[in-house]
Motif scaffolding. Structure first.
Motif, PDB file in Angstrom:
ATOM      1  N   PHE A  89       0.891  -1.338   0.279  1.00  0.00           N
ATOM      2  CA  PHE A  89      -0.766   0.359  -0.046  1.00  0.00           C
ATOM      3  C   PHE A  89       0.978   0.891  -0.115  1.00  0.00           C
ATOM      4  CE2 PHE A  89      -2.285  -3.275   2.698  1.00  0.00           C
ATOM      5  CZ  PHE A  89      -3.563  -3.459   1.339  1.00  0.00           C
ATOM      6  N   HIS A  90       2.313   1.312   0.455  1.00  0.00           N
ATOM      7  CA  HIS A  90       2.922   2.645   0.850  1.00  0.00           C
ATOM      8  C   HIS A  90       4.107   2.391  -0.889  1.00  0.00           C
ATOM      9  CE1 HIS A  90       2.772   2.951   4.897  1.00  0.00           C
ATOM     10  NE2 HIS A  90       1.344   3.279   3.755  1.00  0.00           N
ATOM     11  N   PHE A  91       3.516   3.302  -1.998  1.00  0.00           N
ATOM     12  CA  PHE A  91       4.546   2.760  -3.012  1.00  0.00           C
ATOM     13  C   PHE A  91       5.054   4.587  -3.420  1.00  0.00           C
ATOM     14  CE2 PHE A  91       5.526   2.979  -8.012  1.00  0.00           C
ATOM     15  CZ  PHE A  91       5.940   2.103  -7.918  1.00  0.00           C
ATOM     16  N   PRO A  92       5.937   4.514  -4.075  1.00  0.00           N
ATOM     17  CA  PRO A  92       7.054   3.867  -3.622  1.00  0.00           C
ATOM     18  C   PRO A  92       7.631   3.005  -2.513  1.00  0.00           C
ATOM     19  CG  PRO A  92       8.261   5.712  -4.691  1.00  0.00           C
ATOM     20  CD  PRO A  92       6.840   6.028  -4.689  1.00  0.00           C
ATOM     21  N   ILE A 125      13.215   5.688  -2.017  1.00  0.00           N
ATOM     22  CA  ILE A 125      13.412   6.714  -3.682  1.00  0.00           C
ATOM     23  C   ILE A 125      12.138   7.438  -4.362  1.00  0.00           C
ATOM     24  CG2 ILE A 125      11.254   4.719  -4.815  1.00  0.00           C
ATOM     25  CD1 ILE A 125      14.888   5.103  -6.262  1.00  0.00           C
ATOM     26  N   SER A 126      11.285   7.877  -3.171  1.00  0.00           N
ATOM     27  CA  SER A 126       9.834   8.997  -2.524  1.00  0.00           C
ATOM     28  C   SER A 126      11.030  10.330  -3.048  1.00  0.00           C
ATOM     29  CB  SER A 126       9.350   8.938  -1.697  1.00  0.00           C
ATOM     30  OG  SER A 126       9.720   8.977  -0.533  1.00  0.00           O
ATOM     31  N   ALA A 127      12.692  10.298  -2.480  1.00  0.00           N
ATOM     32  CA  ALA A 127      13.061  11.274  -2.598  1.00  0.00           C
ATOM     33  C   ALA A 127      12.931  11.924  -4.584  1.00  0.00           C
ATOM     34  CB  ALA A 127      14.604  11.141  -2.201  1.00  0.00           C
ATOM     35  N   HIS A 128      13.458  11.167  -4.942  1.00  0.00           N
ATOM     36  CA  HIS A 128      13.674  10.960  -6.832  1.00  0.00           C
ATOM     37  C   HIS A 128      11.708  11.088  -6.838  1.00  0.00           C
ATOM     38  CE1 HIS A 128      17.484  10.602  -6.593  1.00  0.00           C
ATOM     39  NE2 HIS A 128      17.588   8.283  -6.900  1.00  0.00           N
ATOM     40  N   SER A 129      10.798  10.799  -6.457  1.00  0.00           N
ATOM     41  CA  SER A 129       9.030  10.977  -7.207  1.00  0.00           C
ATOM     42  C   SER A 129       9.553  12.169  -6.845  1.00  0.00           C
ATOM     43  CB  SER A 129       8.067  10.553  -5.845  1.00  0.00           C
ATOM     44  OG  SER A 129       8.555   9.175  -6.126  1.00  0.00           O
ATOM     45  N   VAL A 130      10.030  13.505  -5.623  1.00  0.00           N
ATOM     46  CA  VAL A 130       9.605  14.017  -5.380  1.00  0.00           C
ATOM     47  C   VAL A 130      10.332  15.584  -6.091  1.00  0.00           C
ATOM     48  CG1 VAL A 130       9.970  16.405  -4.212  1.00  0.00           C
ATOM     49  CG2 VAL A 130       9.163  14.320  -3.070  1.00  0.00           C
ATOM     50  N   ALA A 131      11.681  14.996  -6.422  1.00  0.00           N
ATOM     51  CA  ALA A 131      12.421  16.265  -7.950  1.00  0.00           C
ATOM     52  C   ALA A 131      11.682  15.668  -8.591  1.00  0.00           C
ATOM     53  CB  ALA A 131      14.007  15.050  -7.925  1.00  0.00           C
ATOM     54  N   TRP A 150      17.711  -0.659  -7.255  1.00  0.00           N
ATOM     55  CA  TRP A 150      16.393  -0.386  -6.205  1.00  0.00           C
ATOM     56  C   TRP A 150      15.685  -0.723  -7.814  1.00  0.00           C
ATOM     57  CZ3 TRP A 150      11.398   2.614  -8.448  1.00  0.00           C
ATOM     58  CH2 TRP A 150      10.725   2.118  -7.593  1.00  0.00           C
ATOM     59  N   ALA A 151      15.417  -1.571  -7.958  1.00  0.00           N
ATOM     60  CA  ALA A 151      14.355  -1.869  -9.132  1.00  0.00           C
ATOM     61  C   ALA A 151      15.269  -2.237  -9.978  1.00  0.00           C
ATOM     62  CB  ALA A 151      13.286  -1.168  -9.556  1.00  0.00           C
ATOM     63  N   SER A 152      16.935  -2.562 -10.123  1.00  0.00           N
ATOM     64  CA  SER A 152      17.622  -2.553 -11.250  1.00  0.00           C
ATOM     65  C   SER A 152      18.060  -3.924 -11.003  1.00  0.00           C
ATOM     66  CB  SER A 152      18.515  -1.627 -11.150  1.00  0.00           C
ATOM     67  OG  SER A 152      18.241  -0.357 -11.414  1.00  0.00           O
ATOM     68  N   VAL A 153      18.110  -5.353 -10.411  1.00  0.00           N
ATOM     69  CA  VAL A 153      18.130  -6.257  -9.825  1.00  0.00           C
ATOM     70  C   VAL A 153      17.106  -7.059  -9.969  1.00  0.00           C
ATOM     71  CG1 VAL A 153      19.562  -8.256  -8.445  1.00  0.00           C
ATOM     72  CG2 VAL A 153      20.033  -5.801  -8.330  1.00  0.00           C
ATOM     73  N   ARG A 166       7.663  -5.766 -11.357  1.00  0.00           N
ATOM     74  CA  ARG A 166       6.936  -4.701 -12.720  1.00  0.00           C
ATOM     75  C   ARG A 166       6.866  -3.543 -12.157  1.00  0.00           C
ATOM     76  NH1 ARG A 166       4.910 -10.232 -12.996  1.00  0.00           N
ATOM     77  NH2 ARG A 166       3.161  -9.403 -13.240  1.00  0.00           N
ATOM     78  N   LYS A 167       6.130  -3.114 -11.312  1.00  0.00           N
ATOM     79  CA  LYS A 167       5.100  -1.776 -11.201  1.00  0.00           C
ATOM     80  C   LYS A 167       6.287  -0.501 -10.673  1.00  0.00           C
ATOM     81  CE  LYS A 167       1.970   0.839  -8.026  1.00  0.00           C
ATOM     82  NZ  LYS A 167       1.660   0.240  -6.598  1.00  0.00           N
ATOM     83  N   ALA A 168       7.423  -1.393 -10.256  1.00  0.00           N
ATOM     84  CA  ALA A 168       9.066  -0.249  -9.308  1.00  0.00           C
ATOM     85  C   ALA A 168       8.756  -0.381 -10.842  1.00  0.00           C
ATOM     86  CB  ALA A 168       9.587  -1.186  -8.532  1.00  0.00           C
ATOM     87  N   LYS A 169       9.886  -1.513 -11.618  1.00  0.00           N
ATOM     88  CA  LYS A 169      10.814  -1.344 -12.489  1.00  0.00           C
ATOM     89  C   LYS A 169       9.976  -0.584 -13.952  1.00  0.00           C
ATOM     90  CE  LYS A 169      13.066  -4.062 -15.399  1.00  0.00           C
ATOM     91  NZ  LYS A 169      12.980  -4.787 -16.885  1.00  0.00           N
TER      92      LYS A 169
END
Length: 358
Positions: A89-92, A125-131, A150-153, A166-169
């Motif tokens: 329920f908490h994305f990302p 990753i939410s820091a990048h969401s803000v940016a 994150w989402a690269s492995v 898949r959602k994160a990718k």
């Protein structure tokens, strides 16, 4: 040049995640760059505080705080239950409750401070969401600093199911498409971006490895001989089911069983004492008293622990951790202690330990 520096963790918020951003901010003004900090309100952050890090914060730098409104229902109890709930329920990520507040405050900063560039650092990753939201609204160049994979492995342990992976990718594809420049700690991570995101990673990147700050060791004194004929092994930091000292506990227990006169003390300073105590009870047997569990301590006290230790333990998860070399690794090297690394064989941390380790 004036930049908006977005990092969820900044003193007095503690933990290992604060160090990289803190040290960047400390030294950026020497290069003509003025950082304005947007971070989480320490009163609403779930991360323990460490006021010893405040010594590196320039009192003249502007710092803005956004509340983290992330919550859990009353029936969600325990660390594992919170991880599962956050995955669903908490994305990302489980810090996403600060994002909307940070976007609003970030917009006010941009409009009042004549910002030239947006810089964000993750995790979370939410820091990048803000940016990304601010970059899209104001069309200001954005540099994104990634400290993990994150989402690269493939099938990594961040996600509860293949669907969530898949959602994160998909979301990371959006982040990479929007950013102007990527910073990572080594080429292993950059190669993962090229492999997993060939159509979204624009190839503009820089490598800024982790390291240590010599000023942190100003009063650090090396000690070469064991105390009271006891071998002291110390670990300070995160412990979870992916970063576990299980194999060390089993090995030490076997040594003590074979050599009962041998004196070993293994001490852990961690926020997961209950989990660690469970592991010790399960695997230490009659040697349980050789393992000690303590709460997290501030960095100044960490240095005192290292100073009185013979061996420093480094834990990196075996699966998906091949590219990890934490800032702690470089601080260990500077501490001039024997380093025992439970790390992926052939991984980046292993290579550094073999080349430079004590």
């Amino acid at each position: 040049m004036k930049i908006l520096f977005i990092s969820y963790s900044f003193p007095p918020i503690g933990g290992s995640g604060v160090v990289r951003s803190l040290k960047h901010i400390k030294y950026l003004p020497q290069y003509g760059i003025t950082p304005i900090i947007l971070t989480c309100n320490p009163k609403t952050s779930k991360i323990p505080l460490d006021y010893s890090r405040m010594v590196d914060v320039n009192p003249n730098i502007k710092v803005y705080h956004a509340d983290d409104n992330s919550t859990y229902p009353s029936w969600v109890k325990g660390h594992r239950a919170k991880i599962i709930y956050s995955s669903l329920f908490h994305f990302p990520d489980d810090r996403v409750g600060w994002a909307d507040n940070a976007i609003k405050i970030g917009g006010e900063i941009i409009e009042s401070e004549n910002i030239d560039l947006i810089y964000s650092s993750s995790p979370p990753i939410s820091a990048h969401s803000v940016a990304m939201a601010l970059k899209m609204k104001y069309n200001i160049p954005w540099v994104s600093d990634y400290r993990d994979a994150w989402a690269s492995v493939k099938n990594e342990t961040y996600f509860i199911s293949p669907y969530h992976y898949r959602k994160a990718k998909k979301y990371k594809s959006q982040l990479l498409s929007a950013t102007n420049h990527v910073i990572h700690i080594n080429m292993w991570y950059i190669n993962k971006l090229r492999m997993f995101y060939p159509n979204h990673f624009n190839g503009n990147y820089s490598i800024i490895p982790n390291g240590y700050d010599e000023s942190d060791f100003k009063n650090y004194i090396s000690r070469k001989t064991p105390t009271n004929n006891t071998l002291i092994i110390s670990y300070t930091g995160t412990i979870n089911r992916y970063r576990s000292p299980k194999s060390l506990i089993i090995a030490v227990t076997k040594v003590l069983k074979k050599n009962p006169l041998f004196r070993i003390k293994v001490q852990f300073y961690t926020g997961r004492r209950k989990l660690l105590q469970k592991i010790i009870r399960k695997y230490a047997g009659a040697s349980e008293n050789s393992f000690k569990c303590y709460d997290l301590i501030n960095f100044r006290d960490v240095l005192k622990v290292w100073q009185l230790s013979d061996v420093l333990l480094l834990l990196i998860k075996p699966k998906g951790g091949e590219g990890v070399f934490t800032g702690k690794l470089f601080e260990y090297l500077r501490a001039n202690r024997t380093i025992l690394g439970l790390v992926p064989p052939g991984g980046e941390a292993s290579k550094i330990l073999r080349q430079y380790g004590h």
